[in-house]
Design a protein around this motif. Structure first.
Motif, mmCIF file in Angstrom:
data_model
loop_
_atom_site.group_PDB
_atom_site.id
_atom_site.type_symbol
_atom_site.label_atom_id
_atom_site.label_comp_id
_atom_site.label_asym_id
_atom_site.label_seq_id
_atom_site.Cartn_x
_atom_site.Cartn_y
_atom_site.Cartn_z
ATOM 1 N N ILE A 37 0.844 -1.198 0.000
ATOM 2 C CA ILE A 37 0.000 0.000 0.000
ATOM 3 C C ILE A 37 0.877 1.245 0.000
ATOM 4 N N PHE A 38 1.904 1.226 0.856
ATOM 5 C CA PHE A 38 2.785 2.389 0.935
ATOM 6 C C PHE A 38 3.528 2.604 -0.374
ATOM 7 N N ALA A 39 3.969 1.483 -0.964
ATOM 8 C CA ALA A 39 4.722 1.605 -2.211
ATOM 9 C C ALA A 39 3.845 2.238 -3.281
ATOM 10 N N ALA A 40 2.593 1.770 -3.377
ATOM 11 C CA ALA A 40 1.690 2.308 -4.391
ATOM 12 C C ALA A 40 1.434 3.784 -4.130
ATOM 13 N N TRP A 41 1.295 4.119 -2.857
ATOM 14 C CA TRP A 41 0.977 5.501 -2.508
ATOM 15 C C TRP A 41 2.180 6.411 -2.733
ATOM 16 N N SER A 42 3.356 5.906 -2.348
ATOM 17 C CA SER A 42 4.537 6.776 -2.394
ATOM 18 C C SER A 42 4.912 7.119 -3.826
ATOM 19 N N ALA A 43 4.485 6.263 -4.792
ATOM 20 C CA ALA A 43 4.842 6.540 -6.185
ATOM 21 C C ALA A 43 4.233 7.845 -6.656
ATOM 22 N N TRP A 77 12.349 2.729 -3.395
ATOM 23 C CA TRP A 77 12.995 2.859 -2.078
ATOM 24 C C TRP A 77 12.148 2.226 -0.989
ATOM 25 N N VAL A 78 10.835 2.533 -1.018
ATOM 26 C CA VAL A 78 9.940 1.956 0.006
ATOM 27 C C VAL A 78 9.979 0.439 -0.066
ATOM 28 N N SER A 79 9.863 -0.107 -1.269
ATOM 29 C CA SER A 79 9.848 -1.566 -1.401
ATOM 30 C C SER A 79 11.143 -2.167 -0.873
ATOM 31 N N GLY A 80 12.260 -1.524 -1.230
ATOM 32 C CA GLY A 80 13.534 -2.047 -0.755
ATOM 33 C C GLY A 80 13.604 -2.043 0.759
ATOM 34 N N LEU A 81 13.146 -0.945 1.360
ATOM 35 C CA LEU A 81 13.168 -0.858 2.826
ATOM 36 C C LEU A 81 12.283 -1.917 3.449
ATOM 37 N N ILE A 82 11.098 -2.124 2.841
ATOM 38 C CA ILE A 82 10.173 -3.122 3.382
ATOM 39 C C ILE A 82 10.818 -4.505 3.335
ATOM 40 N N ALA A 83 11.413 -4.835 2.181
ATOM 41 C CA ALA A 83 12.026 -6.160 2.054
ATOM 42 C C ALA A 83 13.181 -6.294 3.046
ATOM 43 N N LEU A 84 13.957 -5.206 3.186
ATOM 44 C CA LEU A 84 15.070 -5.260 4.140
ATOM 45 C C LEU A 84 14.566 -5.451 5.558
ATOM 46 N N SER A 85 13.472 -4.749 5.906
ATOM 47 C CA SER A 85 13.019 -4.897 7.306
ATOM 48 C C SER A 85 12.421 -6.277 7.530
ATOM 49 N N GLY A 92 14.770 -11.090 -3.833
ATOM 50 C CA GLY A 92 13.763 -10.037 -3.951
ATOM 51 C C GLY A 92 14.371 -8.654 -3.843
ATOM 52 N N ILE A 93 15.283 -8.478 -2.870
ATOM 53 C CA ILE A 93 15.925 -7.170 -2.701
ATOM 54 C C ILE A 93 16.752 -6.826 -3.935
ATOM 55 N N LEU A 94 17.478 -7.823 -4.449
ATOM 56 C CA LEU A 94 18.293 -7.569 -5.646
ATOM 57 C C LEU A 94 17.408 -7.196 -6.830
ATOM 58 N N VAL A 95 16.267 -7.893 -6.951
ATOM 59 C CA VAL A 95 15.370 -7.622 -8.075
ATOM 60 C C VAL A 95 14.783 -6.216 -7.952
ATOM 61 N N ILE A 96 14.445 -5.806 -6.742
ATOM 62 C CA ILE A 96 13.902 -4.458 -6.545
ATOM 63 C C ILE A 96 14.943 -3.419 -6.971
ATOM 64 N N PHE A 97 16.175 -3.672 -6.552
ATOM 65 C CA PHE A 97 17.272 -2.778 -6.900
ATOM 66 C C PHE A 97 17.422 -2.679 -8.415
#
Lengths: 939, 132
Positions: free
Chosen positions: A20-26, A35-43, A94-99
């Motif tokens: 939801i945040f990723a969609a909104w932040s775009a 960035w949001v997606s990467g942070l989410i996956a990292l957390s 997943g993190i690598l793919v997001i990057f």
């Protein structure tokens, strides 16, 4: 609460929330979504790490909450070695793919949508691998089908993306259904849906008569998801997805979900001949077909797609061998395949991105333009081919070794080493093609763009993965060994066998097979021109998609035929079919019973008045059929029928119903009269005699059927649950009118639902009448003009006098409702009638000026009060809608009883008034507007 | 008495079914209203017929009618009204949008006699489509 006690569900749910945040932040910034997606996956990864120590110490972590225990559904999560391995693969890749995707996607692509889908997919995958409850696992399984559909069809404007996504959804969705069936059977056999219980009852499952159906259904789910023959064909078409999606779905996640399930169920389903034949057979065929097809694809991603199919076949085949050592090899190859295949897909994406083409006939000699990328690609495909000192070599060597072991188990098994060596030859051949055709072999031909190196950061994920390939390949014991060890323990659920990860085992048959594969593959590649001609001649035309599409088209046309037979686009026909089948089925149901149609219960005596009324009712019903074309007359007759009905309620001890029926009748007839004004006054005559006869027969049969049925029930005694209500009404509900107490107290929740429906109907009427314009007739059917007289003065005066009286009656009925016939419904209807009478006698315009209440608000307020009453009870620690009552002693009035249910009844009252008055007044406004077109415009 | 009630329900059902199968919206709504009567009476009768035993707790009265079907039917009557209101407005909406009151939204079915000369002059409102 200790975060460590709930970290597993958080890991799974975090990506869903993050989506939801990723969609909104775009919306704020194009790159914010990445960035949001990467942070989410990292957390999510961060949440998982604290538990690593326990898992590496050999523990299985289970976090469980009861959800619907009666059907064995728990909200529960499990982390053991196998789950950890997959969770790490999903998160890290997943993190690598997001990057990577952050650089890959073009400026015109919607970032928010992409990353939201990707995160949801990640969450679903994590849900599969971390589920302890099997039903929950299947739910996440289905979620991956849906989210991968969204990802594959991300470029919605492309036809092949839509088609590929639909095919993937159809096949994996169907497999998911089969899996659900298998899981339910499995749960029935074991008596629990918790993996811990199921994994402990392998013998029970294998000896159960349901073993074969369970195995078949679960394997259907596995094979469709993991693209095993004969369901492999969806995977190449899913390549229409953006390349980061392919890199994610086809290396570490989506297709590995099936493999994960094979590993998960390995302890309970394997070690039977059926398992070996089904799993091993499918794996072997898939291995060879995939490798063969891969070699002949001119599309870079097509080659990788078929190579993925082939490697999945390899892993499946290893599980099919059924030995512990083979399982070690399978798990090891899962890791290795994920790393080199993800990097190769990313390389393919880079090439596509920088040259504008994926056709290997055009792509040549790219090493001059992008040496760094070429270097990475060479190492990754060497790993894919199984070249020594790379991770692919180690697991492939183990694979060959297991093939030799398996060949000694049965007579016909001598073919296994030969077949797998052929697979190895082909795999080397297509790996060489990927390198030689693209990076060497002359100069590029007609490329849309001049090739050059991609942005530095786009290569970082590939660098990372290639380094893993190398380090695992050279120092397996210092890198991957601990993770592999616990993953194997998690899979086998017992101590692992002794295995060695050393690179050099001496001159073994497996080494010999590797050598044959390498040299054979090189030879095969250099014969390619002749082979291509051969392929073009015989194989090119075989396309599984055609068969799939034919099958699909056949299914659709069959469905259409069946539908068209029953539904000819006419409501009359459709209703007739519904009634006809209802009659047939009930007649069949009756005929199944041997007992006499009527029971022994004595009937009540008939009195003259009842006889007259009933006969009158029956006669009017018949007459109705003949006069129904004169609409006004029919309406009046129906009003009479309703009145007779309320008399029947009086007669049979139901005063509440009589009051309700009476007031509803008034409102209904006024409403229909208002509506009739805008409709033709007569119904045209139907010429088709056949249809009239058909409807007549259906009507008579329905009538006879329902009469017999009613009589059959009424002449029998029955057990009622009413005694409870009668006994507790006064004591527990504080009211002596049991019907009302049931409505507002015992079954208050039902009533809440019913007033909600009523409210929706009222709002629906309101919504439909907005902006509606209907031509008003000037004269009636016989040519008489409609009267334009003002409202009669005497009536106006008297009704104004009557209003307070009528409202008083309503209030009286409302308050006495708990103890004597009455209550919110009836009082609401009476109040509505009082208000409607005002509108009728004084006109819409005048009454609206005097009575400025918005009925939408009344409905809303009523619902709010009703719900608030229920919530107040919850607030005091009782279940929703619990009522309480007490005795008060006021001066003058004396002692009386007050129940909290009266507040609920007030809600009912308001909703009834609001919905009823609104429907009628809105219709009235319509007719007013049709007479005064100018007044309407001024408003 | 039971026979009378059963027959009444049967007759109501029969004429309700017949009207529901007609081709114009108004008779269909009336047919559904009749069916609602029949169904309500039927549900009510499932508590068996009792005379003179209303369900008001009274120490002098030993027996009572079954209150549960009564409570169910009470709400059913009100809901039936809500449904009728919704349907008839839907019928009006269909007429406003399509210019006729046939259930299939076609102007005049082939199996119906033309009533155009007896009906009041209809002007399909051309404004409707444009103003929206």
């Amino acid at each position: 609460m200790n975060l460590l006690a709930i970290n597993l569900p958080l890991v799974v749910l975090l990506p869903f929330i993050g989506a939801i945040f990723a969609a909104w932040s775009a919306r704020l910034n194009r790159l914010a979504a990445a960035w949001v997606s990467g942070l989410i996956a990292l957390s999510a990864l961060g949440l998982l790490t604290p538990t690593l120590i326990q898992v590496f110490a050999g523990q299985t972590i289970i976090q469980s909450w009861a959800w619907i225990p009666t059907i064995g559904l728990h909200f529960s999560f499990r982390l053991d070695g196998l789950a950890l391995l997959f969770a790490l693969l999903i998160l890290v890749i997943g993190i690598l793919v997001i990057f990577y995707a952050r650089y890959y996607l073009a400026t015109k692509d919607c970032m928010g949508r992409f990353f939201a889908y990707l995160l949801m997919f990640m969450g679903s995958m994590l849900g599969i691998v971390l589920s302890e409850n099997l039903i929950q696992l299947v739910v996440f399984w289905e979620l991956t089908s849906i989210t991968s559909f969204l990802l594959i069809s991300y470029w919605q404007h492309r036809k092949e993306a839509r088609q590929g996504a639909r095919m993937a959804l159809a096949i994996t969705g169907a497999g998911g259904l089969a899996l659900l069936g298998g899981v339910l059977l499995l749960g029935e056999v074991v008596g629990s849906y918790q993996l811990t219980d199921i994994l402990a009852s392998g013998d029970l499952v294998r000896n159960s008569p349901l073993y074969l159906p369970i195995l078949g259904l679960i394997l259907l789910g596995v094979f469709t998801k993991s693209a095993q023959f004969p369901f492999h064909f969806w995977l190449p078409h899913a390549m229409a997805a953006p390349t980061p999606v392919s890199a994610y779905l086809h290396s570490a996640t989506m297709v590995k979900a099936g493999i994960f399930l094979l590993a998960r169920f390995f302890p309970i389903l394997s070690a039977t001949p059926e398992w070996s034949w089904l799993v091993g057979g499918a794996g072997m065929i898939t291995l060879i077909i995939g490798a063969y097809m891969a070699f002949f694809k001119h599309d870079l991603k097509g080659l990788l797609a078929y190579s993925t199919i082939s490697h999945l076949g390899l892993i499946t085949l290893l599980f099919g061998f059924g030995t512990q050592m083979a399982t070690v090899a399978a798990i090891f190859h899962i890791i290795n395949h994920a790393t080199f295949k993800a990097s190769l897909f990313m390389v393919a994406g880079i090439i596509d991105h920088e040259t504008g083409s994926r056709d290997m006939r055009k792509l040549n000699g790219l090493i001059k333009y992008m040496p760094h990328t070429a270097f990475l690609a060479i190492i990754a495909s060497a790993a894919m081919a199984g070249v020594p000192l790379l991770n692919g070599f180690l697991s492939k060597e183990m694979f060959f070794e297991q093939a030799i072991t398996a060949s000694q188990t049965a007579h016909s098994a001598w073919m296994i080493p030969i077949l797998v060596t052929i697979g190895g030859v082909l795999s080397v051949a297509y790996s060489i093609r990927f390198i030689h055709d693209v990076f060497f072999n002359g100069e590029p031909i007609n490329l849309p763009k001049t090739p050059h190196e991609p942005p530095r950061f786009m290569k970082i994920p590939v660098d990372f993965l290639v380094i893993i390939c190398l380090t695992v390949g050279i120092f397996p014991n210092y890198t991957i060994a601990p993770l592999l060890e616990i993953a194997v323990i998690g899979t086998l659920q017992t101590t692992p066998p002794n295995y060695s990860l050393d690179i050099w085992h001496g001159f073994t048959p497996a080494l010999f097979m590797s050598f044959i594969a390498l040299t054979g593959g090189i030879t095969f590649y250099f014969m390619r021109q002749r082979l291509f001609n051969f392929y073009e001649k015989f194989f090119r035309k075989i396309d599984a998609r055609q068969y799939f599409n034919q099958l699909l088209a056949g299914l659709f046309s069959l469905a259409n035929k069946v539908t068209n037979f029953f539904d000819k686009g006419s409501l009359q026909n459709a209703s007739a079919w519904v009634l006809f089948s209802a009659i047939i089925f009930t007649a069949y149901g009756f005929s199944l019973h041997n007992s006499p149609l009527f029971g022994e219960r004595p009937m009540l005596p008939i009195d003259v008045i009842s006889l007259m009324l009933a006969v009158g009712l029956m006669l009017t019903s018949i007459v109705l059929i003949f006069i129904h074309r004169q609409r006004l007359l029919t309406l009046i007759v129906i009003g009479m029928i309703g009145l007779v009905l309320s008399l029947a309620f009086v007669k049979f001890s139901a005063p509440d119903l009589a009051l309700t029926q009476l007031s509803i009748e008034v409102v209904t007839i006024i409403l229909l009269l208002l509506a009739l004004y805008f409709l033709p006054q007569v119904t045209p005559k139907e010429i088709g005699k056949m249809r009239l006869w058909r409807d007549g027969v259906l009507a008579v049969l329905s009538g006879i059927g329902i009469t017999l049925y009613t009589l059959a029930v009424l002449t029998r005694d029955y057990q009622t649950i009413a005694d409870y209500f009668l006994a507790n009404s006064l004591v527990g509900g504080g009211g002596s009118n049991v019907v009302n107490v049931i409505l507002v107290d015992f079954r208050g929740f039902d009533t809440l639902g019913e007033i909600t429906v009523l409210a929706l109907a009222g709002l629906g009427v309101f919504a439909m009448l907005q902006n509606m314009k209907l031509p008003a007739p000037k004269n009636d059917i016989e040519g008489r003009l409609w009267s334009n007289d003002p409202h009669p003065l005497i009536m106006r005066t008297f009704t104004r006098l009557l209003l307070p009286l009528m409202l008083m009656v309503a209030i009286f009925i409302f308050f006495r409702g708990h103890n004597l016939p009455g209550g919110g419904f009836i009082a609401g209807l009476i109040a509505s009638v009082a208000l409607i009478v005002q509108y009728l006698s004084n006109g819409i315009q005048l009454t609206s000026e005097h009575f400025k209440v918005n009925m939408n608000w009344v409905i809303g307020l009523g619902l709010l009060i009703a719900v608030a009453t229920g919530l107040a009870a919850m607030g005091m620690g009782f279940p929703f809608l619990t009522s309480a009552f007490t005795h008060l002693n006021w001066p003058i009035i004396g002692e009386f009883e007050i129940a909290s249910a009266i507040a609920f009844d007030l809600g009912v009252f308001l909703v009834v008034v609001g919905a009823t008055v609104m429907s009628l007044v809105q219709l009235g406004r319509l007719s007013f507007a049709s007479h005064h077109p100018k007044a309407k415009e001024q408003n | 008495m039971e026979l009378l009630v059963a027959l009444s329900i049967g007759f109501l059902t029969a004429s309700g079914v017949f009207l529901t199968l007609r081709a114009r919206t108004f008779p269909v709504v009336l047919g559904l209203t009749l069916l609602a009567y029949a169904v309500n009476l039927f549900l009510f009768a499932m508590g068996r017929l009792t005379i003179g035993l209303p369900t008001i707790i009274d120490s002098a009265q030993g027996q009572y009618a079954d209150p549960l079907p009564q409570a169910l039917v009470l709400t059913a009557i009100v809901i039936a009204f809500g449904m009728t209101a919704f349907l008839i407005v839907l019928a009006l909406k269909a007429r406003a949008e399509l210019g006729n009151d046939h259930v299939d939204g076609i102007n005049l079915a082939q199996d119906e006699a033309s009533l155009e000369h007896t009906l009041p002059p209809q002007k399909p409102n051309k404004q409707v489509g444009k103003t929206r």
